[in-house]
Design a protein around this motif. Sequence first.
Motif, mmCIF file in Angstrom:
data_model
loop_
_atom_site.group_PDB
_atom_site.id
_atom_site.type_symbol
_atom_site.label_atom_id
_atom_site.label_comp_id
_atom_site.label_asym_id
_atom_site.label_seq_id
_atom_site.Cartn_x
_atom_site.Cartn_y
_atom_site.Cartn_z
ATOM 1 N N ALA A 42 -42.764 -22.784 15.848
ATOM 2 C CA ALA A 42 -42.820 -23.557 16.875
ATOM 3 C C ALA A 42 -41.676 -24.595 16.973
ATOM 4 O O ALA A 42 -41.357 -24.684 17.939
ATOM 5 C CB ALA A 42 -44.506 -24.320 16.818
ATOM 6 N N VAL A 43 -41.365 -24.814 16.046
ATOM 7 C CA VAL A 43 -40.068 -25.707 15.699
ATOM 8 C C VAL A 43 -38.908 -25.209 16.192
ATOM 9 O O VAL A 43 -38.295 -25.606 17.004
ATOM 10 C CB VAL A 43 -39.725 -26.306 14.212
ATOM 11 N N ALA A 44 -38.603 -23.871 16.025
ATOM 12 C CA ALA A 44 -37.671 -23.085 16.561
ATOM 13 C C ALA A 44 -37.738 -22.841 18.040
ATOM 14 O O ALA A 44 -36.735 -23.081 18.773
ATOM 15 C CB ALA A 44 -37.471 -21.616 15.920
ATOM 16 N N ARG A 45 -38.856 -22.606 18.440
ATOM 17 C CA ARG A 45 -39.131 -22.359 19.954
ATOM 18 C C ARG A 45 -38.862 -23.911 20.590
ATOM 19 O O ARG A 45 -38.084 -23.759 21.491
ATOM 20 C CB ARG A 45 -40.646 -22.053 20.082
ATOM 21 N N LEU A 54 -33.071 -21.507 12.107
ATOM 22 C CA LEU A 54 -33.719 -22.731 11.476
ATOM 23 C C LEU A 54 -33.532 -22.473 10.062
ATOM 24 O O LEU A 54 -33.211 -23.362 9.271
ATOM 25 C CB LEU A 54 -35.027 -22.590 12.118
ATOM 26 N N TYR A 55 -33.742 -21.283 9.558
ATOM 27 C CA TYR A 55 -33.646 -20.770 8.302
ATOM 28 C C TYR A 55 -32.337 -20.945 7.665
ATOM 29 O O TYR A 55 -32.157 -21.111 6.415
ATOM 30 C CB TYR A 55 -34.280 -19.318 7.892
ATOM 31 N N ARG A 56 -31.169 -20.785 8.354
ATOM 32 C CA ARG A 56 -30.038 -20.898 7.918
ATOM 33 C C ARG A 56 -29.650 -22.202 7.816
ATOM 34 O O ARG A 56 -28.914 -22.638 6.667
ATOM 35 C CB ARG A 56 -28.945 -20.386 8.988
ATOM 36 N N HIS A 57 -30.119 -23.332 8.390
ATOM 37 C CA HIS A 57 -30.016 -24.670 8.168
ATOM 38 C C HIS A 57 -30.856 -25.087 7.224
ATOM 39 O O HIS A 57 -30.501 -26.063 6.339
ATOM 40 C CB HIS A 57 -30.121 -25.292 9.533
#
Length: 196
Positions: A42-45, A54-57
């Motif tokens: 939901a955050v990424a969306r 998102l996971y890269r950061h």
Amino acid sequence: METKPQERLRKPRADAQRNRERVLEAAKAVFSVGGAEASLEAVARQAGVGIGTLYRHFPTREDLFEAVYRREVEQLAELAEELKSEPSPVEALRRWLRSTVQFVATKKGMMAALAIVMTANSELAAYSHGHLTRSIGALLARAVEAGEIRNDISADDVLRALIGMCYMHDQTGWQQSVLRLLDVFVDGLRVGKGRE
């Protein structure tokens, strides 16, 4: 071929920095509403990025919580700097304290996760305490110097009082109650004829 030191230390690309900022803004909104268990998807969306970005950061949920929290603490410190130019030192202090209540209000959904992160990360606790007490201290010192606030209270005292007032953040109507208490508290710190 060996990497040059300046290449290893180069800043993130502008688009990567924008993505990171969008993720932080989205996380603040999503976690504030959905709590600590809100989905990272939901955050990424909301940020308009893929979950991989998102996971890269932020490799873990805790990394994201911590980054959101640090960013908000930094924004409160920046606000304290801006408020140093406010004509009334007492009103500058009052405005900063009110902004901090709003900060707590937006964290309602993240409180449990932040408690875990803060317990596990003493550096984060020291970081936030240092930033917040310096911010309060600068505003308080200005008001004391102007003769508007009594001189026998410390930044730690004010921070403890503020945290205590916000402690019942899970009760209905807590925010309005705390804002009223803040006005009583700040007015109680005033000295002389400026006291209301």
